[in-house]
Design a protein around this motif. Sequence first.
Motif: not given
Length: 290
Positions: A55-58, A11-13, A42-50, A77-80
């Motif tokens: 993500e770039a650092a990953i 997750s990119p948090n 990339v598990e980026d569902i949490d919009a408040t923390r991601c 986030s691209d596959h809701l």
Amino acid sequence: MLPPVFRFAPSPNGFLHLGHAYSALLNSELARRGGGRFLLRVEDIDATRCRAEFEAAIYEDLGWLGVAWETPVRRQSDHLADYRGALDRLAALGLLYPSFESRAQIVALVKARETDGYWPRDPDGAPLYPGTAKSLSVVERERRLRSGAPYALRLDMDAACGLAGDLTWTERGSGPGGETGEIVARPKAWGDVILARKDTPTSYHLSVVIDDALQGVTEVVRGQDLFRSTAVHRLLQAVLGLPQPVYRHHDLIRDGAGKKLSKSSEATGLRELRARGITAEEIRRLIGLP
């Protein structure tokens, strides 16, 4: 026979640490040895923390470690729509219901219902849902939903287990207590888990199951902290008719106090270690990989 498919799904948090390095390198190595494929998700569902910078650092940190992955990378986030479709299927089976209590209200309900200071808790130590939302009438549920009230969509655990029957999973690693081989899944220990919220279209439990199925993942290699959660994932796979991967839960990389590493720990962050001149080869030695 199709090649095995492995994945690493951070997750990119926050920035990656030594624990992430271990899991990513282990998945990559197992895929290479088995003539399989290695995916990055990339598990980026949490919009408040991601955040985009995480993500770039990953990508940067994994590239520095020498990990190569297939493209394109799946970003949740691209596959809701995939998760909405799964929720619709569960609702059609009568396995979902909305609950409207706030977190503070749930804490109060637990306190009021504790007997001698005890209320059942899930394997992570959180109290099981004590509310009565499941018994609300359809009319009352619709009234509250139309009012715009916040809600969580919960899995009716008893109904789902009744539909799925007895479940197991194949464990090639081990659980925290050394459990391995054919493991009996006990999803009821988690109670009526949350699968989505009004402001969050999916949960980890739901999205990880859908993603693994859509990406054809056959080997789930992850930390022992997720061993017990596998029971919920097996249940969702069963009721949604999804394929069952093989699981391998590995030891966790811990700090000097024996605690699981967190993304807030600068001493074990890959970016910090790299800035101090530590090489990718030294990282492998630090985490016990050849």
